[in-house]
Write a protein that holds these residues in place. Structure first.
Motif, short mmCIF file in Angstrom:
data_model
loop_
_atom_site.label_atom_id
_atom_site.label_comp_id
_atom_site.label_asym_id
_atom_site.label_seq_id
_atom_site.Cartn_x
_atom_site.Cartn_y
_atom_site.Cartn_z
N LEU A 255 2.57 2.34 6.24
CA LEU A 255 2.76 2.39 5.29
C LEU A 255 2.67 2.64 4.08
N LYS A 256 2.57 3.61 3.43
CA LYS A 256 2.19 3.49 1.98
C LYS A 256 3.09 3.40 0.85
N VAL A 257 3.16 2.25 -0.12
CA VAL A 257 4.70 1.93 -0.38
C VAL A 257 4.08 1.74 -1.99
N THR A 258 5.31 2.08 -2.29
CA THR A 258 5.24 1.85 -3.83
C THR A 258 6.05 1.46 -4.57
N VAL A 259 6.45 0.45 -5.37
CA VAL A 259 6.68 -0.15 -5.90
C VAL A 259 6.50 -0.07 -7.61
N ASP A 260 7.42 -0.73 -8.43
CA ASP A 260 7.28 -0.99 -9.94
C ASP A 260 6.95 -2.20 -10.30
N TYR A 261 6.29 -2.92 -10.14
CA TYR A 261 5.71 -3.99 -11.26
C TYR A 261 6.45 -5.64 -10.78
N ASN A 262 7.57 -5.11 -11.41
CA ASN A 262 8.76 -5.99 -11.25
C ASN A 262 8.93 -6.57 -9.66
N GLN A 263 8.96 -5.58 -8.36
CA GLN A 263 9.45 -5.87 -7.18
C GLN A 263 8.29 -6.24 -6.16
N GLU B 202 15.90 -2.57 2.16
CA GLU B 202 16.47 -3.75 1.50
C GLU B 202 16.20 -4.42 -0.03
N LEU B 203 14.98 -4.56 0.29
CA LEU B 203 14.30 -5.68 -0.65
C LEU B 203 14.92 -5.22 -1.78
N THR B 204 14.16 -3.53 -1.86
CA THR B 204 14.09 -3.07 -3.37
C THR B 204 15.52 -2.18 -3.68
#
Length: 208
Positions: free
Chosen positions: A136-144, A188-190
């Protein structure tokens, strides 16, 4: 195959039975060509030995072969192979070199000696499990991102090619049976803010 066991690099062990030396060598290999080359090298190294018996298991346990190299049929290569199969080892080549000590061991004695030599090498081997995974290639912001790191630690998920740019992007290597659950957990987490690109190709990774 899922959850096979491989050795890390090489390993060796030795037993002495009635003055005969049995020197076992193991190596991780992936192809029959690599296995045959290793056997050839060991025969060259121990060219003065009475026997260099061998076996290998490659292609995740699909292909196997053994050789008694002049010992009575069924007393060396096949018993060596049985030890590796019994331990769940795959992608491995094994050579047991025998320096004859002048005392005949009989067929039962030979089987035990060759198997004990392989067991001695396995005792000295670093073992790793192989796991079949999806990515899974996941992209999130630094806070998450700390939430994703925590999820991966708790589930023993390997993170590869992590890039810290405008956001954080990482390739998560997830056991196939857990892929759907982990993807749902990330959403769910993000709060559904993570970008997820799923790769259902099957990869093999190593795990302690």
């Amino acid at each position: 195959m899922d959850n096979n066991v491989v050795i890390k690099g090489e390993a060796a062990g030795e037993v002495v039975v009635k003055k005969s030396r049995f020197i076992a060598a193991l190596k991780f290999v992936e192809t029959t060509a690599e296995a045959d080359a290793y056997i050839k090298d060991k025969k060259k190294q121990y060219h003065d030995a009475r026997h260099n018996c061998s076996c290998y298991i490659v292609e995740n346990g699909i292909v196997s072969k053994s050789s008694d190299d002049g010992e009575p049929s069924g007393t060396a290569g096949r018993p060596m192979l049985e030890v590796l199969e019994g331990a769940g080892i795959t992608n491995v080549v094994c050579v047991v070199t025998r320096y004859f000590g002048g005392v005949l061991l009989g067929t039962g004695g030979l089987v035990r000696a060759y198997q004990d030599a392989v067991k001695a090498a396995l005792e000295n081997a670093a073992l790793l499990k192989t796991i079949t995974v999806n990515a899974l290639k996941v992209t999130v912001d630094y806070n998450q991102w700390p939430l994703i790191e925590k999820l991966c630690r708790e589930n023993n998920i390997s993170m590869e090619d992590t890039a810290y740019t405008e956001n954080v992007t990482s390739r998560l290597m997830i056991p196939i049976a857990d892929t759907d659950r982990i993807a749902s957990d990330i959403i769910e987490l993000t709060g559904a803010k993570a970008t997820i690109v799923r790769d259902d190709a099957e990869y093999t990774i190593f795990s302690d």
